[in-house]
Write a protein that holds these residues in place. Structure first.
Motif, PDB file in Angstrom:
ATOM      1  N   SER A   2       0.819  -1.209   0.000  1.00 13.57           N
ATOM      2  CA  SER A   2       0.000   0.000   0.000  1.00 13.57           C
ATOM      3  C   SER A   2       0.852   1.259   0.000  1.00 13.57           C
ATOM      4  O   SER A   2       0.329   2.358   0.160  1.00 13.57           O
ATOM      5  CB  SER A   2      -0.897   0.000   1.246  1.00 13.57           C
ATOM      6  OG  SER A   2      -0.107  -0.060   2.429  1.00 13.57           O
ATOM      7  N   LEU A   3       2.151   1.135  -0.191  1.00 12.56           N
ATOM      8  CA  LEU A   3       3.045   2.293  -0.174  1.00 12.56           C
ATOM      9  C   LEU A   3       2.803   3.165  -1.402  1.00 12.56           C
ATOM     10  O   LEU A   3       2.437   2.655  -2.471  1.00 12.56           O
ATOM     11  CB  LEU A   3       4.501   1.832  -0.158  1.00 12.56           C
ATOM     12  CG  LEU A   3       4.947   1.016   1.053  1.00 12.56           C
ATOM     13  CD1 LEU A   3       6.366   0.515   0.840  1.00 12.56           C
ATOM     14  CD2 LEU A   3       4.861   1.860   2.320  1.00 12.56           C
ATOM     15  N   PRO A   4       3.030   4.472  -1.285  1.00 12.18           N
ATOM     16  CA  PRO A   4       2.923   5.349  -2.457  1.00 12.18           C
ATOM     17  C   PRO A   4       3.884   4.900  -3.554  1.00 12.18           C
ATOM     18  O   PRO A   4       5.032   4.537  -3.279  1.00 12.18           O
ATOM     19  CB  PRO A   4       3.331   6.722  -1.904  1.00 12.18           C
ATOM     20  CG  PRO A   4       3.116   6.636  -0.433  1.00 12.18           C
ATOM     21  CD  PRO A   4       3.370   5.217  -0.059  1.00 12.18           C
ATOM     22  N   ILE A   5       3.406   4.924  -4.799  1.00 16.08           N
ATOM     23  CA  ILE A   5       4.207   4.430  -5.906  1.00 16.08           C
ATOM     24  C   ILE A   5       5.495   5.228  -6.065  1.00 16.08           C
ATOM     25  O   ILE A   5       6.553   4.666  -6.349  1.00 16.08           O
ATOM     26  CB  ILE A   5       3.386   4.458  -7.212  1.00 16.08           C
ATOM     27  CG1 ILE A   5       2.306   3.380  -7.163  1.00 16.08           C
ATOM     28  CG2 ILE A   5       4.279   4.264  -8.429  1.00 16.08           C
ATOM     29  CD1 ILE A   5       1.410   3.345  -8.369  1.00 16.08           C
ATOM     30  N   VAL A   6       5.429   6.547  -5.868  1.00 16.67           N
ATOM     31  CA  VAL A   6       6.620   7.385  -6.018  1.00 16.67           C
ATOM     32  C   VAL A   6       7.708   6.941  -5.042  1.00 16.67           C
ATOM     33  O   VAL A   6       8.870   6.748  -5.421  1.00 16.67           O
ATOM     34  CB  VAL A   6       6.277   8.872  -5.795  1.00 16.67           C
ATOM     35  CG1 VAL A   6       7.550   9.712  -5.743  1.00 16.67           C
ATOM     36  CG2 VAL A   6       5.347   9.376  -6.885  1.00 16.67           C
ATOM     37  N   ALA A   7       7.341   6.771  -3.793  1.00 14.64           N
ATOM     38  CA  ALA A   7       8.314   6.374  -2.778  1.00 14.64           C
ATOM     39  C   ALA A   7       8.837   4.973  -3.049  1.00 14.64           C
ATOM     40  O   ALA A   7      10.035   4.694  -2.887  1.00 14.64           O
ATOM     41  CB  ALA A   7       7.665   6.443  -1.393  1.00 14.64           C
ATOM     42  N   PHE A   8       7.951   4.088  -3.462  1.00 15.22           N
ATOM     43  CA  PHE A   8       8.344   2.706  -3.732  1.00 15.22           C
ATOM     44  C   PHE A   8       9.332   2.635  -4.897  1.00 15.22           C
ATOM     45  O   PHE A   8      10.355   1.944  -4.824  1.00 15.22           O
ATOM     46  CB  PHE A   8       7.096   1.876  -4.046  1.00 15.22           C
ATOM     47  CG  PHE A   8       7.352   0.402  -4.106  1.00 15.22           C
ATOM     48  CD1 PHE A   8       7.322  -0.369  -2.956  1.00 15.22           C
ATOM     49  CD2 PHE A   8       7.617  -0.230  -5.315  1.00 15.22           C
ATOM     50  CE1 PHE A   8       7.560  -1.738  -3.005  1.00 15.22           C
ATOM     51  CE2 PHE A   8       7.851  -1.591  -5.372  1.00 15.22           C
ATOM     52  CZ  PHE A   8       7.820  -2.346  -4.217  1.00 15.22           C
ATOM     53  N   VAL A  67       9.198  -8.236  -0.107  1.00 14.65           N
ATOM     54  CA  VAL A  67       9.309  -9.654   0.232  1.00 14.65           C
ATOM     55  C   VAL A  67       8.051 -10.139   0.937  1.00 14.65           C
ATOM     56  O   VAL A  67       7.589 -11.262   0.721  1.00 14.65           O
ATOM     57  CB  VAL A  67      10.555  -9.905   1.111  1.00 14.65           C
ATOM     58  CG1 VAL A  67      10.600 -11.354   1.602  1.00 14.65           C
ATOM     59  CG2 VAL A  67      11.828  -9.574   0.347  1.00 14.65           C
ATOM     60  N   ASP A  68       7.457  -9.288   1.754  1.00 16.34           N
ATOM     61  CA  ASP A  68       6.275  -9.676   2.510  1.00 16.34           C
ATOM     62  C   ASP A  68       5.081  -9.979   1.611  1.00 16.34           C
ATOM     63  O   ASP A  68       4.154 -10.671   2.026  1.00 16.34           O
ATOM     64  CB  ASP A  68       5.917  -8.569   3.514  1.00 16.34           C
ATOM     65  CG  ASP A  68       4.970  -9.048   4.590  1.00 16.34           C
ATOM     66  OD1 ASP A  68       5.335 -10.002   5.312  1.00 16.34           O
ATOM     67  OD2 ASP A  68       3.860  -8.486   4.709  1.00 16.34           O
ATOM     68  N   ALA A  69       5.098  -9.451   0.380  1.00 13.40           N
ATOM     69  CA  ALA A  69       3.990  -9.684  -0.547  1.00 13.40           C
ATOM     70  C   ALA A  69       4.096 -11.034  -1.240  1.00 13.40           C
ATOM     71  O   ALA A  69       3.134 -11.479  -1.877  1.00 13.40           O
ATOM     72  CB  ALA A  69       3.942  -8.568  -1.597  1.00 13.40           C
ATOM     73  N   LEU A  70       5.257 -11.688  -1.124  1.00 13.45           N
ATOM     74  CA  LEU A  70       5.451 -12.993  -1.768  1.00 13.45           C
ATOM     75  C   LEU A  70       4.856 -14.107  -0.918  1.00 13.45           C
ATOM     76  O   LEU A  70       4.657 -13.945   0.293  1.00 13.45           O
ATOM     77  CB  LEU A  70       6.947 -13.242  -1.973  1.00 13.45           C
ATOM     78  CG  LEU A  70       7.714 -12.233  -2.830  1.00 13.45           C
ATOM     79  CD1 LEU A  70       9.192 -12.594  -2.865  1.00 13.45           C
ATOM     80  CD2 LEU A  70       7.142 -12.170  -4.236  1.00 13.45           C
ATOM     81  N   GLN A 102       5.333   1.509   8.628  1.00 10.51           N
ATOM     82  CA  GLN A 102       4.332   1.342   7.566  1.00 10.51           C
ATOM     83  C   GLN A 102       4.492  -0.002   6.851  1.00 10.51           C
ATOM     84  O   GLN A 102       3.549  -0.468   6.203  1.00 10.51           O
ATOM     85  CB  GLN A 102       4.463   2.458   6.524  1.00 10.51           C
ATOM     86  CG  GLN A 102       4.190   3.860   7.041  1.00 10.51           C
ATOM     87  CD  GLN A 102       4.307   4.868   5.916  1.00 10.51           C
ATOM     88  OE1 GLN A 102       3.637   4.765   4.892  1.00 10.51           O
ATOM     89  NE2 GLN A 102       5.181   5.846   6.108  1.00 10.51           N
ATOM     90  N   VAL A 103       5.680  -0.582   6.933  1.00  6.94           N
ATOM     91  CA  VAL A 103       5.931  -1.810   6.184  1.00  6.94           C
ATOM     92  C   VAL A 103       6.463  -2.898   7.103  1.00  6.94           C
ATOM     93  O   VAL A 103       7.037  -2.628   8.156  1.00  6.94           O
ATOM     94  CB  VAL A 103       6.962  -1.569   5.050  1.00  6.94           C
ATOM     95  CG1 VAL A 103       6.401  -0.655   3.992  1.00  6.94           C
ATOM     96  CG2 VAL A 103       8.269  -1.018   5.617  1.00  6.94           C
ATOM     97  N   ARG A 104       6.252  -4.123   6.677  1.00  3.99           N
ATOM     98  CA  ARG A 104       6.849  -5.274   7.346  1.00  3.99           C
ATOM     99  C   ARG A 104       7.938  -5.805   6.427  1.00  3.99           C
ATOM    100  O   ARG A 104       7.649  -6.224   5.305  1.00  3.99           O
ATOM    101  CB  ARG A 104       5.796  -6.348   7.606  1.00  3.99           C
ATOM    102  CG  ARG A 104       6.352  -7.567   8.337  1.00  3.99           C
ATOM    103  CD  ARG A 104       5.301  -8.627   8.465  1.00  3.99           C
ATOM    104  NE  ARG A 104       5.822  -9.836   9.101  1.00  3.99           N
ATOM    105  CZ  ARG A 104       5.171 -10.981   9.162  1.00  3.99           C
ATOM    106  NH1 ARG A 104       3.955 -11.087   8.617  1.00  3.99           N
ATOM    107  NH2 ARG A 104       5.708 -12.026   9.755  1.00  3.99           N
TER     108      ARG A 104
END
Length: 266
Positions: A68-74, A200-203, A231-233
């Motif tokens: 769910s992170l902003p695309i720009v930051a990602f 990695v957490d999305a895999l 915000q992220v794991r």
């Protein structure tokens, strides 16, 4: 007294090599970018354009990156790291041959040529990353990083990995041209596995353990931990990444030492 004289000798040697690397770095800047147009500014403008282009494309197409992170930051944290580790080997493979004439100077060694090119590439990628971060924060596209020191830690580890890999491949490339032929397709194949375009957490759970065997993934996850905080794991193995860097560095230094004995100046 002996230890003091040894330290003084080491200090003089280090100062000489520092001047050699600086001279090689300036020569590389002028050779590669020249004095025309914006000159050496291309050093960091070029990676900025690439990262910005990817960011815009991801934003326009609303790419799904598994978080769910902003695309720009990602995109910024991912693709900037790719430029860091991938460009350094590109510059070190084949770096010795065009500089063979410099080997007549006893203070110029292959490791100095590699060091100058590595500093140039790492510096360009770092300036690009910092400039884009500050600019995007200024225009409201990004929030400031949660933990700057963790971002720096991840960035330095990826730079270390990229530098050791670059010296290793650069030294091997002096022995066989197959290194250059294989590296380019391998670097493109490694891109989707480097962690730039996914978390990695999305895999799937079964895949998470195996993807962490790719060293760059651990560094990217560490950068994102520092940038996004809670915000992220994230998943990473710092011991494994450090081990890879140390082993690659030792292999690189051994290969650089070997080619130093074999090189004949022209």
């Amino acid at each position: 007294m002996t230890s003091i004289s040894q330290l003084a000798t080491f200090g003089r040697s280090a100062a000489i090599q520092g001047r050699v690397i600086y001279a090689l770095l300036m020569r590389e800047v002028l050779t590669r970018y020249g004095r025309h147009n914006i000159g050496f500014l291309w050093l960091f403008v070029e990676p900025m354009l690439f990262t910005t282009g990817v960011t815009i494309l991801w934003s326009l197409f609303k790419a799904n990156h598994g978080s769910s992170l902003p695309i720009v930051a990602f995109a910024l944290t991912g693709y900037s790291s790719v430029l860091l580790w991938r460009n350094m080997p590109n510059r070190c493979i084949g770096a010795i041959e065009p500089n063979l004439a410099l080997m007549y100077h006893r203070n110029v060694r292959p490791i100095d040529i590699f060091a100058a090119r590595l500093l140039l590439e790492a510096g360009g990628a770092t300036i690009s990353f910092i400039t884009l971060c500050l600019f995007y924060i200024y225009i409201g596209w990004l929030e400031p990083p949660a933990d700057v020191l963790t971002v720096v830690e991840g960035w330095l580890l990826i730079a270390w990995f990229g530098a050791s890999l670059a010296m290793f491949l650069g030294a091997l490339g002096e022995k066989t041209e197959l290194v250059e032929r294989f590296w380019h397709p391998v670097s493109y194949l490694m891109f989707p596995l480097s962690g730039a375009a996914f978390m990695v957490d999305a895999l799937p759970s079964a895949a998470q353990k195996y993807i962490l065997y790719v060293p760059m993934v651990n560094g990217v996850e560490l950068i994102r931990k520092g940038y996004f905080g809670d915000q992220v794991r994230v998943h990473y193995d710092l011991t494994y990444l450090l081990g890879c860097c140390i082993v690659l560095t030792l292999l690189a230094l051994s290969q650089v030492t070997a080619i130093s004995r074999e090189i004949t100046p022209e």
